[in-house]
Each structure stands twice: as C-alpha cells, then as structure tokens.
Design a protein around this motif. Structure first.
Motif, PDB file in Angstrom:
ATOM      1  N   GLY A 107      64.522  81.636  35.671  1.00 20.97           N
ATOM      2  CA  GLY A 107      63.086  82.184  36.167  1.00 20.97           C
ATOM      3  C   GLY A 107      62.088  81.191  36.547  1.00 20.97           C
ATOM      4  N   THR A 108      62.401  79.956  36.394  1.00 21.52           N
ATOM      5  CA  THR A 108      61.491  78.676  36.473  1.00 21.52           C
ATOM      6  C   THR A 108      61.589  78.026  37.952  1.00 21.52           C
ATOM      7  OG1 THR A 108      61.235  78.305  34.013  1.00 21.52           O
ATOM      8  CG2 THR A 108      60.372  76.688  35.627  1.00 21.52           C
ATOM      9  N   ASP A 109      60.733  77.836  38.637  1.00 19.93           N
ATOM     10  CA  ASP A 109      60.656  76.905  39.819  1.00 19.93           C
ATOM     11  C   ASP A 109      60.930  75.303  39.284  1.00 19.93           C
ATOM     12  OD1 ASP A 109      60.379  79.173  41.301  1.00 19.93           O
ATOM     13  OD2 ASP A 109      57.992  78.789  41.359  1.00 19.93           O
ATOM     14  N   ILE A 110      61.774  74.640  40.327  1.00 15.61           N
ATOM     15  CA  ILE A 110      62.023  73.253  39.767  1.00 15.61           C
ATOM     16  C   ILE A 110      62.075  72.671  40.939  1.00 15.61           C
ATOM     17  CG2 ILE A 110      63.822  71.731  38.863  1.00 15.61           C
ATOM     18  CD1 ILE A 110      65.136  74.210  37.498  1.00 15.61           C
ATOM     19  N   LYS A 111      61.257  71.444  40.888  1.00 12.42           N
ATOM     20  CA  LYS A 111      61.184  70.501  42.105  1.00 12.42           C
ATOM     21  C   LYS A 111      61.029  69.024  41.629  1.00 12.42           C
ATOM     22  CE  LYS A 111      57.789  69.791  45.764  1.00 12.42           C
ATOM     23  NZ  LYS A 111      56.326  70.198  46.437  1.00 12.42           N
ATOM     24  N   ARG A 112      61.659  68.158  42.551  1.00 13.40           N
ATOM     25  CA  ARG A 112      61.891  66.998  42.131  1.00 13.40           C
ATOM     26  C   ARG A 112      60.642  65.984  42.612  1.00 13.40           C
ATOM     27  NH1 ARG A 112      67.606  63.772  41.605  1.00 13.40           N
ATOM     28  NH2 ARG A 112      67.212  62.002  40.366  1.00 13.40           N
ATOM     29  N   PHE A 113      60.170  65.230  41.902  1.00 13.34           N
ATOM     30  CA  PHE A 113      59.064  64.250  42.504  1.00 13.34           C
ATOM     31  C   PHE A 113      59.331  62.788  42.320  1.00 13.34           C
ATOM     32  CE2 PHE A 113      56.807  68.360  41.509  1.00 13.34           C
ATOM     33  CZ  PHE A 113      55.959  68.454  42.555  1.00 13.34           C
ATOM     34  N   ASP A 125      58.220  54.059  41.298  1.00 14.63           N
ATOM     35  CA  ASP A 125      59.486  54.664  41.886  1.00 14.63           C
ATOM     36  C   ASP A 125      60.345  55.424  40.870  1.00 14.63           C
ATOM     37  OD1 ASP A 125      59.302  53.355  44.445  1.00 14.63           O
ATOM     38  OD2 ASP A 125      60.239  51.585  43.926  1.00 14.63           O
ATOM     39  N   GLN A 126      59.623  55.904  39.885  1.00 17.20           N
ATOM     40  CA  GLN A 126      60.334  56.753  39.009  1.00 17.20           C
ATOM     41  C   GLN A 126      60.428  58.396  39.372  1.00 17.20           C
ATOM     42  OE1 GLN A 126      61.623  56.250  35.406  1.00 17.20           O
ATOM     43  NE2 GLN A 126      62.255  58.108  36.267  1.00 17.20           N
ATOM     44  N   GLU A 127      61.757  58.791  39.551  1.00 14.37           N
ATOM     45  CA  GLU A 127      61.978  60.103  39.934  1.00 14.37           C
ATOM     46  C   GLU A 127      62.110  60.947  38.708  1.00 14.37           C
ATOM     47  OE1 GLU A 127      65.256  60.401  42.467  1.00 14.37           O
ATOM     48  OE2 GLU A 127      64.056  59.684  44.373  1.00 14.37           O
ATOM     49  N   TYR A 128      61.378  62.350  38.639  1.00 13.60           N
ATOM     50  CA  TYR A 128      61.453  63.510  37.705  1.00 13.60           C
ATOM     51  C   TYR A 128      61.461  64.683  38.338  1.00 13.60           C
ATOM     52  CZ  TYR A 128      56.461  62.995  38.520  1.00 13.60           C
ATOM     53  OH  TYR A 128      55.384  63.037  38.818  1.00 13.60           O
ATOM     54  N   TRP A 129      61.672  65.755  37.382  1.00  9.88           N
ATOM     55  CA  TRP A 129      61.649  67.053  37.761  1.00  9.88           C
ATOM     56  C   TRP A 129      60.394  67.543  37.208  1.00  9.88           C
ATOM     57  CZ3 TRP A 129      66.465  64.637  36.762  1.00  9.88           C
ATOM     58  CH2 TRP A 129      67.476  64.717  37.877  1.00  9.88           C
ATOM     59  N   ALA A 130      60.015  68.603  37.719  1.00 15.60           N
ATOM     60  CA  ALA A 130      58.749  69.365  37.220  1.00 15.60           C
ATOM     61  C   ALA A 130      59.146  70.809  37.482  1.00 15.60           C
ATOM     62  CB  ALA A 130      57.524  69.117  38.002  1.00 15.60           C
ATOM     63  N   LEU A 131      58.665  71.458  36.360  1.00 15.17           N
ATOM     64  CA  LEU A 131      58.741  73.153  36.278  1.00 15.17           C
ATOM     65  C   LEU A 131      57.635  73.691  36.547  1.00 15.17           C
ATOM     66  CD1 LEU A 131      60.680  72.809  32.952  1.00 15.17           C
ATOM     67  CD2 LEU A 131      61.461  72.325  35.249  1.00 15.17           C
ATOM     68  N   SER A 132      57.427  74.908  37.007  1.00 14.06           N
ATOM     69  CA  SER A 132      56.483  75.648  37.492  1.00 14.06           C
ATOM     70  C   SER A 132      56.827  77.220  37.436  1.00 14.06           C
ATOM     71  CB  SER A 132      56.299  75.510  38.757  1.00 14.06           C
ATOM     72  OG  SER A 132      55.159  76.364  39.504  1.00 14.06           O
TER      73      SER A 132
END
Length: 464
Positions: free
Chosen positions: A253-259, A265-272
């Motif tokens: 049920g949570t939206d997920i996007k990679r930033f 240059d650090q990549e990480y995921w974010a939840l929404s």
C-alpha cells in the motif's frame, strides 16, 4: 492450480453477457468438455475422489464449498473455489498463523539495501495457498456437476490442497514457502521478525553483507546485488504472476520511488502515501459535497486554528450517522500515518481519544485535517542511509561527547547485551538516533501528558 482456474473461468464465460461491461472473453479450456477438464484438474490438484464404498479417513470433517466470482478493476473476471473452513472446529488457534512482515522491517531493508549497494525486486505469487498441502483433514460431498461433472454428484472428495477459506491454509502456505526459502534457496529465518529471511553474501565491493527476503503472505520483496537470481529460483517452485516481478513502485500500500543525491551520488528509496491519499481525498470530498460540509481557511495547519484543544470543545455530541462518519475519517487518518504521514500524527492522536463519543467540533476538525492534506498532498519519506552528522554548538563540557565520557565513568561496567544467537555483523555500520518529547500535563482537563517518539536508523525514519 492453473488448470483448475482456467477450467472454472471457461465455465464462467457463459455468464459474460450478463455483465454490463465491455471486456474480452477470458481464456477457455482446451478440452471440449469443460466439466471434465474441471474434474480432472480438481481431482489431481485440489481434491481426490474417494472410490465407491471407501470410508473417509478417521478424523476427517465434512465441510461445504462454493465458487466466488468477481470482476476486477481492470474488468477481468476471476473465479475461486472457497471451502467452508469455518465448519471445522478442530483447528487450534496457533495453526491459523500467516506470513505478515512488519512495516518497520521493510523500512530497515530498504535502508540497508541503499547503504550496502544492493538492488530490490518485488513479486506476487499467484494462487499462493494452492501450492501447499492441507494440514487439516476435511472432505466434501459433491453437490452439483459444476466442478466434477454430472457423473460424480453425491460422491465424496478429500481436500488435499490448502484451499482459500480453510483456517490453516495461511499457515500451510507459510510452511511450504519456508521450506523453499530454507532448503532450496539457503536462507535463514530472522529471529527478530520471522517473516524476514537472510543469507550471507557479498556486494560488488566484496563487502560482507546479507541478502534479504521479505514475505507478506504472497507478496515478495528481495534485496540483493542480484535479486533476479532468487526470483528465478523461487519461480521454479511456485508461479509468479505475469508482470509482477519488477523494481518496486509500491509495496503493502506504500508508493516507492528511487532518488539520487546529486552532491554525493548516493541512491536511496523513498516511501509515500500519495496514491492512498489521492483516493482518500476523493472519497472524503464526495462525502463533504453530499453532506453540504464546507471547510474554510487556507489549510496551512491540521487544525483550523493553532490554539484548538479537543478536550475544551463544547459543541453538541454527534448523532449516530455522524459518529460512524467520524470513526471512518479517523480510521483513514490513522492508516495515512501508518504509511508515513507523521505530520498529522499529533492531531489525529488527540482526536482518536474521542472515538466513542465525539462532538460536532471534533468532526469538523477531522474534515479540516483532510483540508490540510489536500493542500499538502505530496510527500516522500527518504530511507536515507547516510549517517547524521551532529554539529554541536554550545559549551564543550555539555557536548554529547563530553556527556558520553561522564556516563562511561559512572557506568564503567555497562556494555551492550548481544544475544548469544545473534548472527554475524555484516555490511556497513549504522547509527540509531532517538528523539523524545512530551507535552507535560498537556490535556487541560485531565492533566494527562502525550509523548512522541521518533527513531531513526542513520537518517531514515524507522519508528514513529
């Protein structure tokens, strides 16, 4: 299980014209006799027909069954055989357990994956329960020709698969999947969360890390340098739904996007919670329009005014209809908080204290929180793996470092208690940052306090 589903769907094609929907006819069985195909599929996959004159196994319970038909949001039709598991009273409560990974664990996995340079894939297992053998002893009497054909009406069939509706099916599926993960894929169950599985591995920098598998019934999330390898191995034992294996854009049920942080240059995921909030706002705005409710103001804050106190509200009590509406609104708000909207947690918590007997003013403030969310309808919670660099400004004898040294002298024999069965520490280290606050005697009537806790792992909010 596929043969059974296709056969049942083929019989359902005759009902297609009864639905006022424009949808393509679903796949049909290759057999010219749909009933015979269904009988064969069920006999060899879900149930076994007893030969004439043979008695049912000792301890087997007679139950009912029925077919559930559904039209999904994309207009495809679905049929499922459901057993009347409620009729079997001999199932202990502990046998009903199902795999439900905690959201906190999922947030930890996203943070660790970004920290240790791992990728993530999600997948959905089709007809999950039907892969497992039934734990209970149950049988049915065939009451129509729909599943086994007219020649078998009145006969007895022993259920051999964990049909939907059986009390132990969730547990049976969990045991089946556990055997695959442990014996075939080499994973170990996490002691802190039994629905997290881990396996020693190395990342692209040859750093010792753990690969992780998160299980929520039939929803799979894998964190690894090469998660597709494990998805392929899993797919050789169970059916993964077509198109479900992909980089995560949503999970539980949570939206997920990679930033990506351009400076490091650090990549990480974010939840929404944006998708859920969009649908919630549509529903609430429809209720407001139908009820003639209007909320004024710019919606800059969750409450209509910053000085509002729910315990001092003296408006009339809500009637039965308003009470049901209020409880529904609070339920939606609490789920939004669960998905990460911590900016409404205080106000929603205060209003939740009046679920049994709210006032009209409380209901108005609940509507105002949605008014606030409509103006703040997009937010992302980063699972940022970077450590927090605290720049202390103040007297040096009061700095965190100085206070830490004082505590070491007072509690000179204190040390972290690490469980004897804790796995080897692998991957990069993390820091835990805890923030606590309370409004001492904040309630103007009862003088009760309300406390708030935020726990970060590195710079990723983990618990609130």
């Amino acid at each position: 299980t596929l043969g059974c589903q296709c056969a049942v769907k083929s019989r359902g094609c005759g009902l297609a014209q009864e639905y006022p929907l424009k949808a393509p006819i679903l796949e049909t069985s290759n057999s010219s006799d749909g009933d015979f195909a269904a009988a064969s599929a069920l006999r060899w996959q879900l149930a076994e027909l007893l030969p004439d004159g043979e008695k049912v196994p000792v301890g087997s319970k007679l139950i009912n069954y029925h077919i559930i038909f559904d039209v999904k949001m994309d207009l495809t039709r679905k049929a499922r055989l459901v057993a009347g598991g409620h009729m079997n009273k001999n199932v202990p409560k502990h046998a009903t357990y199902s795999s439900v990974v905690s959201r906190e664990s999922v947030r930890i996995v996203f943070t660790l994956a970004a920290l240790n340079g791992q990728d993530i894939l999600t997948g959905d297992i089709g007809n999950a329960y039907l892969n497992a053998k039934l734990i209970e002893k149950c049988h049915v009497v065939i009451k129509d020709d729909y599943l086994f054909g007219p020649s078998h009406v009145g006969k007895t069939a022993i259920i051999v698969r964990a049909l939907y509706g059986m009390k132990s099916s969730g547990n049976a599926w969990r045991l089946h999947l556990s055997n695959i993960l442990h014996k075939e894929l080499g994973f170990q169950r996490c002691l802190a969360d039994n629905d997290i599985w881990y396996k020693p591995a190395r990342n692209n920098e040859e750093l010792k890390v753990y690969d992780y598998v998160c299980i929520y019934v039939d929803d799979i999330l894998i964190a690894s340098v090469c998660p597709s390898k494990y998805m392929d191995m899993l797919g050789s034992h169970v059916e993964l739904k077509e198109g479900s294996v992909k980089k995560p854009d949503s999970y539980l049920g949570t939206d997920i996007k990679r930033f990506k942080d351009d400076s490091t240059d650090q990549e990480y995921w974010a939840l929404s919670s944006n998708s859920y909030l969009k649908e919630a706002l549509r529903i609430v705005q429809g209720i407001m329009k139908e009820s003639g409710v209007k909320v004024r103001g710019k919606g800059a804050h969750p409450y209509s005014i910053l000085t509002y106190r729910p315990e001092l509200d003296v408006t009339p009590f809500c009637d039965a209809e308003q009470l049901n509406l209020y409880q529904m609104l609070i339920g939606i708000l609490r789920w939004l908080i669960e998905l990460g909207r911590v900016n409404i947690q205080l106000e929603s918590s205060q209003l939740s204290s009046y679920l049994a007997s709210p006032r009209v003013g409380h209901l108005h403030q609940a509507f105002h929180i949605f008014h606030y969310l409509r103006n703040h309808d997009s937010s992302w919670m980063p699972m940022d793996p970077r450590k927090l660099d605290i720049n202390y400004v103040g007297p040096q004898d009061s700095s965190p470092t100085a206070r830490r040294e004082v505590m070491k002298k007072i509690y000179y024999d204190a040390e972290d208690e690490v469980p004897d069965n804790a796995p080897e520490a692998r991957g990069k280290s993390v820091q835990l940052n805890l923030y606590v606050d309370a409004d001492h005697a904040g309630n103007k009537v009862t003088r009760r306090s309300r406390s708030g806790i935020l726990i970060f792992m590195n710079m990723a909010l983990r618990v609130w």
